[in-house]
Design an enzyme around this catalytic site. Structure first.
Site, mmCIF file in Angstrom:
data_model
loop_
_atom_site.group_PDB
_atom_site.id
_atom_site.type_symbol
_atom_site.label_atom_id
_atom_site.label_comp_id
_atom_site.label_asym_id
_atom_site.label_seq_id
_atom_site.Cartn_x
_atom_site.Cartn_y
_atom_site.Cartn_z
ATOM 1 N N ASP A 146 -9.045 2.405 10.693
ATOM 2 C CA ASP A 146 -9.119 1.706 9.396
ATOM 3 C C ASP A 146 -9.817 0.360 9.549
ATOM 4 O O ASP A 146 -9.329 -0.666 9.065
ATOM 5 C CB ASP A 146 -7.723 1.535 8.803
ATOM 6 C CG ASP A 146 -7.768 1.275 7.295
ATOM 7 O OD1 ASP A 146 -8.835 1.494 6.688
ATOM 8 O OD2 ASP A 146 -6.750 0.850 6.728
ATOM 9 N N GLY A 177 0.839 -1.196 0.000
ATOM 10 C CA GLY A 177 0.000 0.000 0.000
ATOM 11 C C GLY A 177 0.868 1.238 0.000
ATOM 12 O O GLY A 177 2.092 1.176 -0.191
#
Length: 670
Positions: free
Chosen positions: A138, A18
């Protein structure tokens, strides 16, 4: 990548990547069992000169992760952390199992029973995390693993360590803007960098909806009026094929957690957990009286365990009553609106402009509006945003200054410096910096430059509220505000001063005579708070859970305009059941009404200034907006009593027009 990381860990394969780095499956070559572990490689997103500071913050966050994993079996244990070649690594326990996202992809949507069981197991973990002062930021299906050995959900990938990788800005540029979270799964306050604990509850609810429907957020409809997901037929009366046979009690709980405004959600994970537990009796009692077995992440009773198909909520069961939607805690409208309040109304693009400005080197924001228009509420949110960017923050209200410090510039500046040091939890060093032949302004500047700004690493966001108090002392005001302007100019070129961000909040027009080049009131970002518009008032009515027609809302606005305090006071009285709208409109302008103190304060201020009272009486006596003296017009506007139409003025609302006409105009004619 090296064969062995830290001369110890052998990479087996990549697990994912990511914007912040990569994740690998590895084995620990220094353990006899060659223990399998997960290694997260984190890449700093800032200049290398801040590596030392990032490493310190990384170590603190790693210590927190270690503590979390030690005391919860549903958070991966932290085995080690280290840095190599300006890259940072976490070595964590490997959780064998599938993520919730993988399970839904493989088996399809889950039943109400399965999701109910999942929430009962994950909410205590979230409650534990929040009680440690940590927001995950998250939560989504791919960050929750259903552990293979026991079926329990394990929470992974906390956002705080990612944020650390942004580090601190160089002294020549603003701090990078960082939003941790996944679009669709995070609420609106998180998208502007202001997550709160209930932001995690929102993300968890979106995850639960995904489990129930197998639909990702971007594939679902949202209400254009409220922004809420329209994911089940009960929300609009329409039938959605992707949300069928779902327990109504569970729907009600998830709908509350999905409220766009954080103040309307459950305040804590524990509160949401208790709501689930109290609604347990609404589920099939036979199903919950039997032993629950977790098979491949689905909660089943013994009789259902033989079936390969996850159970769904039985259509033949009696329809449970939805969990009632509770009234949000009503705030007394006096004073600022708390950060966790459901009743703060944003006035776009003001908040966004302020959040973007406060992270710029040498930022200066000037917030001006009449009393009770929301200045302090906005300031505290800007300061909170700066704090969430890792800034040092301090708030100073000039109403707290003792009269003795307003008799001399030297005493006032000493009070100012000592107060800021106290707010920053730094020792007072006035005795060290306040000596010698230098003047008070130079001593104050040295105190900030050589002590405060040199001691702190991150930028400083300083909020100065109620600076009107200083206007009353022109001999101090001229020098003090000139000093603030000089500091703002220094921030354009001098490294230490680039860390200085300033917010100035005041109500009145600035009447202190100042050189245009020495005033902070003609530079920076000027913010004038407007009244609420009809859409914002409609939203506030909804937040109070009051049922008013459009015509009634128009009547409300005619009487109170869009003045935030006047409108909130009206809705507060109605929501408490003390008054109907009809009674409120009848009594608002009288001495018996809820606005008596507010109106009397304005009346006393007008009576203390006969010229101003006469000008306002002239406005009240006119049937259309009229022009009056510029000084009187701006003073009346700064008090919030009138509004401009071009260069002409008229009463802000009927409340002021009726009340003061009865007192000023008649008295003037008499």
């Amino acid at each position: 990548m090296a064969t062995l990381l830290n001369n110890r860990y052998r990479i087996l394969r990549a697990l994912g990547s990511g914007g912040f780095g990569e994740t690998f499956l590895a084995e620990d070559t220094q353990m006899p069992s060659l223990r399998t572990c997960v290694i997260k490689q984190l890449k700093p997103l800032t200049e290398s000169l801040w590596i030392t500071q990032i490493q310190e913050r990384f170590q603190r966050e790693a210590a927190i992760l270690e503590s979390l994993g030690e005391h919860s079996s549903q958070i991966p244990k932290l085995f080690a952390y280290f840095a190599e070649a300006e890259q940072f690594y976490l070595v964590q326990e490997y959780i064998e199992g599938d993520t919730l996202g993988q399970r839904v992809e493989q088996h399809g949507r889950m039943s109400s029973d399965a999701v109910f069981d999942f929430l009962l197991k994950i909410l205590p973990v979230l409650d534990y995390v929040h009680n440690k002062g940590i927001i995950h930021r998250d939560i989504k299906p791919n960050n929750i693993i259903l552990r293979q050995r026991d079926g329990n959900p394990v929470l992974i990938d906390f956002g705080a360590v990612k944020e650390t990788m942004v580090g601190l800005a160089s002294q020549d540029q603003a701090a990078p803007s960082l939003i941790i979270g996944t679009p669709g799964f995070m609420p609106s306050e998180q998208t502007v960098g202001k997550p709160v604990y209930s932001s995690d509850l929102y993300s968890l609810a979106v995850t639960a909806v995904y489990l129930l429907t197998s639909k990702l957020p971007h594939n679902m409809n949202t209400s254009p009026m409220t922004g809420k997901f329209l994911w089940h037929s009960e929300s609009t009366g329409e039938k959605y094929d992707y949300a069928v046979d779902i327990n109504p009690s569970l729907l009600a709980i998830l709908d509350r957690a999905l409220e766009p405004h954080p103040g309307l959600r459950f305040a804590t994970a524990h509160q949401m957990l208790e709501a689930l537990r109290s609604s347990a009796t609404n589920f099939d009692p036979q199903a919950h009286s039997k032993t629950t077995i977790v098979i491949d992440g689905y909660a089943q009773n013994e009789s259902a365990a033989k079936s390969s198909t996850p159970p769904t909520f039985p259509p033949s069961s009696p329809t449970p009553h939805p969990l009632p939607v509770t009234q949000p805690t009503l705030d007394n409208p006096e004073g600022q609106v708390g950060l966790d309040s459901a009743f703060y109304v944003e006035r776009p693009p003001i908040e966004t402009d302020c959040y973007q400005t406060i992270v710029k080197p040498g930022a200066l924001i000037r917030i001006k509006a009449p009393r009770q228009m929301g200045k302090t509420s906005l300031m505290t949110r800007i300061i909170q945003h700066a704090n969430q960017q890792g800034y040092q923050t301090a708030l100073l209200n000039f109403q707290s200054v003792d009269a003795e410090f307003l008799t001399s510039l030297d005493q006032f500046l000493q009070w100012f410096c000592a107060s800021i040091a106290y707010e920053l939890n730094l020792p007072d060093k006035l005795d060290q910096y306040w000596k010698g032949v230098l003047g008070s302004k130079n001593k104050c500047t040295n105190y900030f430059q050589r002590y405060l700004l040199s001691t702190i690493i991150s930028p400083l966001a300083l909020g100065l509220d109620e600076v009107d108090q200083v206007f009353q002392h022109p001999e101090i005001a001229t020098d003090f505000f000139g000093l603030l302007r000089a500091w703002h100019e220094k921030a354009k070129n001098e490294a230490n001063w680039k860390k200085f961000r300033l917010l100035i909040v005041h109500s009145k027009e600035v009447y202190v005579p100042m050189n245009i080049n020495q005033s902070p009131f003609n530079v920076g970002l000027p913010i004038e708070l407007p009244e609420l518009n009809i859409v914002q008032v409609q939203d506030l009515v909804r937040r109070h859970r009051i049922d008013l027609s459009l015509e009634e809302i128009k009547q409300l606005m005619a009487m109170f305009g869009g003045h935030p305090y006047l409108v909130r006071q009206a809705l507060y009285e109605i929501a408490r059941g003390r008054m109907t709208l009809k009674k409120l409109l009848r009594e608002a302008c009288t001495e018996e009404g809820p606005y008596y103190d507010h109106l009397r304060r304005h009346l006393l201020n007008l009576e203390s200034d006969p010229d101003l009272a006469a000008a306002f009486a002239e406005v009240l006596g006119a049937s259309t907006p009229i022009r009056i003296g510029a000084a009187e017009a701006f003073k009346l506007r700064s008090m919030g009593l009138v509004k401009f139409q071009g260069n002409a003025v008229m009463p802000l609302c009927d409340l002021y027009g009726i009340y003061f006409s009865d007192r000023l105009v008649l008295d003037d004619r008499g």
